[in-house]
Motif scaffolding. Structure first.
Motif, PDB file in Angstrom:
ATOM      1  N   UNK A 213       0.826  -1.207   0.000  1.00 41.67           N
ATOM      2  CA  UNK A 213       0.000   0.000   0.000  1.00 41.67           C
ATOM      3  C   UNK A 213       0.859   1.255   0.000  1.00 41.67           C
ATOM      4  N   UNK A 214       0.352   2.296  -0.645  1.00 40.23           N
ATOM      5  CA  UNK A 214       1.011   3.593  -0.567  1.00 40.23           C
ATOM      6  C   UNK A 214       0.758   4.237   0.784  1.00 40.23           C
ATOM      7  N   UNK A 215      -0.412   3.995   1.327  1.00 42.11           N
ATOM      8  CA  UNK A 215      -0.784   4.583   2.603  1.00 42.11           C
ATOM      9  C   UNK A 215      -2.156   4.088   3.006  1.00 42.11           C
ATOM     10  N   UNK A 216      -2.694   4.704   4.044  1.00 40.10           N
ATOM     11  CA  UNK A 216      -4.018   4.304   4.498  1.00 40.10           C
ATOM     12  C   UNK A 216      -4.652   5.452   5.275  1.00 40.10           C
ATOM     13  N   UNK A 217      -5.954   5.327   5.483  1.00 45.34           N
ATOM     14  CA  UNK A 217      -6.709   6.322   6.230  1.00 45.34           C
ATOM     15  C   UNK A 217      -7.269   5.681   7.495  1.00 45.34           C
ATOM     16  N   UNK A 218      -7.456   6.491   8.512  1.00 46.23           N
ATOM     17  CA  UNK A 218      -8.133   6.000   9.699  1.00 46.23           C
ATOM     18  C   UNK A 218      -9.607   5.772   9.380  1.00 46.23           C
ATOM     19  N   UNK A 219     -10.180   4.786  10.021  1.00 47.32           N
ATOM     20  CA  UNK A 219     -11.559   4.400   9.743  1.00 47.32           C
ATOM     21  C   UNK A 219     -12.529   5.555   9.934  1.00 47.32           C
ATOM     22  N   UNK A 220     -12.274   6.390  10.917  1.00 48.62           N
ATOM     23  CA  UNK A 220     -13.192   7.487  11.204  1.00 48.62           C
ATOM     24  C   UNK A 220     -13.030   8.668  10.245  1.00 48.62           C
ATOM     25  N   UNK A 221     -11.980   8.637   9.428  1.00 49.80           N
ATOM     26  CA  UNK A 221     -11.747   9.716   8.466  1.00 49.80           C
ATOM     27  C   UNK A 221     -12.560   9.436   7.200  1.00 49.80           C
ATOM     28  N   UNK A 225      -9.380  12.823   4.498  1.00 48.24           N
ATOM     29  CA  UNK A 225      -8.651  14.089   4.545  1.00 48.24           C
ATOM     30  C   UNK A 225      -7.150  13.914   4.761  1.00 48.24           C
ATOM     31  N   UNK A 226      -6.735  12.806   5.400  1.00 50.92           N
ATOM     32  CA  UNK A 226      -5.307  12.624   5.690  1.00 50.92           C
ATOM     33  C   UNK A 226      -4.886  11.185   5.426  1.00 50.92           C
ATOM     34  N   UNK A 227      -3.990  11.017   4.451  1.00 51.07           N
ATOM     35  CA  UNK A 227      -3.425   9.697   4.180  1.00 51.07           C
ATOM     36  C   UNK A 227      -2.111   9.553   4.950  1.00 51.07           C
ATOM     37  N   UNK A 228      -1.987   8.457   5.678  1.00 52.52           N
ATOM     38  CA  UNK A 228      -0.748   8.142   6.381  1.00 52.52           C
ATOM     39  C   UNK A 228       0.079   7.230   5.482  1.00 52.52           C
ATOM     40  N   UNK A 229       1.238   7.705   5.059  1.00 51.70           N
ATOM     41  CA  UNK A 229       2.064   6.955   4.122  1.00 51.70           C
ATOM     42  C   UNK A 229       2.709   5.748   4.795  1.00 51.70           C
ATOM     43  N   UNK A 230       2.995   4.735   3.985  1.00 53.90           N
ATOM     44  CA  UNK A 230       3.632   3.526   4.493  1.00 53.90           C
ATOM     45  C   UNK A 230       5.143   3.733   4.649  1.00 53.90           C
ATOM     46  N   UNK A 231       5.772   2.764   5.286  1.00 54.46           N
ATOM     47  CA  UNK A 231       7.201   2.866   5.594  1.00 54.46           C
ATOM     48  C   UNK A 231       8.037   3.051   4.333  1.00 54.46           C
ATOM     49  N   UNK A 232       7.725   2.299   3.272  1.00 52.46           N
ATOM     50  CA  UNK A 232       8.504   2.395   2.035  1.00 52.46           C
ATOM     51  C   UNK A 232       8.378   3.779   1.405  1.00 52.46           C
TER      52      UNK A 232
END
Length: 343
Positions: A213-221, A225-232
């Motif tokens: 994955x490139x990133x993910x969102x919190x379920x409540x979002x 509005x905000x993507x949290x990027x993955x480690x890579x």
């Protein structure tokens, strides 16, 4: 009406086969048979048709000749055997030393695939003991908290131009409102301001990871509005010096994600993409009867015991304590070099 009945009778076999086929396909789809077949065909295309891009079994050396900027430091059997302290390794005396050694050796980015989201237990016990002991002299002998020392090492690395990336994960606690949150490293480490990236794996139905994955969102979002990027992705950001203002952009017509100058072909309209490397871990060794094959070698890999091995660190086996890491650090000369005789 007679014509309709006659038509149905004449086409009855065809209708029956069609209805039966639809029913059979629906049942197979319901039980995920096609998903399993698709995954295995995916494996077949990678493994049998194209083959691995790296490692000693690669049919085409194009990727190998390009080289890689990635080096793996592993907690392997050699580390368990040689490290001066037992696992889990203390953050103040081991991981802080690792960061400092790699920084001195010129690493541009140091990425940790290890969780530091809870305080170091050993240091907590020692601090509690220090609070209870009455002797000031004894208190002075108790080392500082490992999280603080580790955080200082990270801050020093960043100051000298080496970025440090530490993993985080999306955690869920049903007792919280909202239930999902980002499990970050402890405050003493976060004060050093390292980069952080998600490590939540994408697992297929058969238990394998074929996508990232490139990133993910919190379920409540719900508004995304905000993507949290993955480690890579955070490692790419740190390596290329991308600013926080650089965002991922999705081209829905081409099904391509763009991050900086990188174009990443996505799996449909999702946040994930197929992993291009196929094969076991870099250190995996095949064994066929009495014949042992070399490690797979996707990336260059070294033991943690090698990276920690400098003059001030004593490994458990004196014969193997050669100050291996010193050869990569400016101003340091490992002892084994002095032992070379001029023939």
């Amino acid at each position: 009406m007679e014509q309709v009945i006659k038509f149905i009778k004449s086409k009855g076999i065809g209708f029956g086969l069609t209805a039966g086929s639809i029913l059979l396909v629906s049942i197979l789809h319901l039980f995920g048979i096609f998903d399993f077949l698709e995954l295995k065909l995916y494996d077949y295309r990678f493994h049998e048709v194209r083959g691995p891009l790296t490692g000693w079994q690669a049919n085409d050396s194009s990727y190998i000749n390009l080289g890689t900027d990635v080096v793996l430091v592993e907690i392997d059997d050699e580390a368990y055997r040689l490290m001066p302290e037992a696992y889990p390794y203390p953050r103040g005396t081991i991981w802080a030393k690792v960061v400092r050694n790699l920084t001195k050796a010129g690493a541009k980015v140091i990425a940790f695939d290890i969780q530091f989201d809870a305080p170091e237990t050993k240091s907590d016990y020692l601090r509690q003991f220090a609070d209870e002991v009455q002797s000031e002299e004894l208190k002075e002998l108790i080392p500082r908290h490992g999280d603080e020392v580790f955080g200082e090492a990270i801050a020093e690395a960043i100051k000298h131009g080496t970025e440090v990336v530490i993993n985080t994960k999306i955690a869920t606690d049903l007792n919280l409102i909202p239930p999902q949150y980002i499990a970050r490293p402890v405050e003493a480490i976060m004060q050093a301001n390292p980069e952080t990236g998600l490590i939540n794996d994408l697992m297929d139905k058969d238990g394998f990871s074929r996508n990232y994955a490139l990133g993910n969102y919190l379920q409540q979002d719900t508004l995304l509005t905000k993507m949290y990027l993955t480690l890579a992705l955070k490692c790419v950001k740190a390596f290329e010096g991308l600013s926080d203002t650089v965002k991922t952009r999705f081209d829905k017509d081409r099904l391509v994600w763009k991050y900086g100058d990188h174009l990443i072909k996505s799996n449909g309209v999702g946040l994930d993409f197929s992993v291009n490397y196929y094969g076991p871990a870099s250190g995996f060794k095949f064994q066929q009867g009495s014949v042992s094959f070399p490690p797979w070698g996707t990336f260059p890999r070294f033991s943690l015991a090698q990276v920690i091995d400098t003059e001030e660190v004593i490994l458990r086996e004196p014969e193997e304590d050669i100050d291996w890491m010193s050869q990569f650090m400016p101003g340091a000369i490992p002892g084994w070099i002095y032992g070379i005789e001029d023939l």
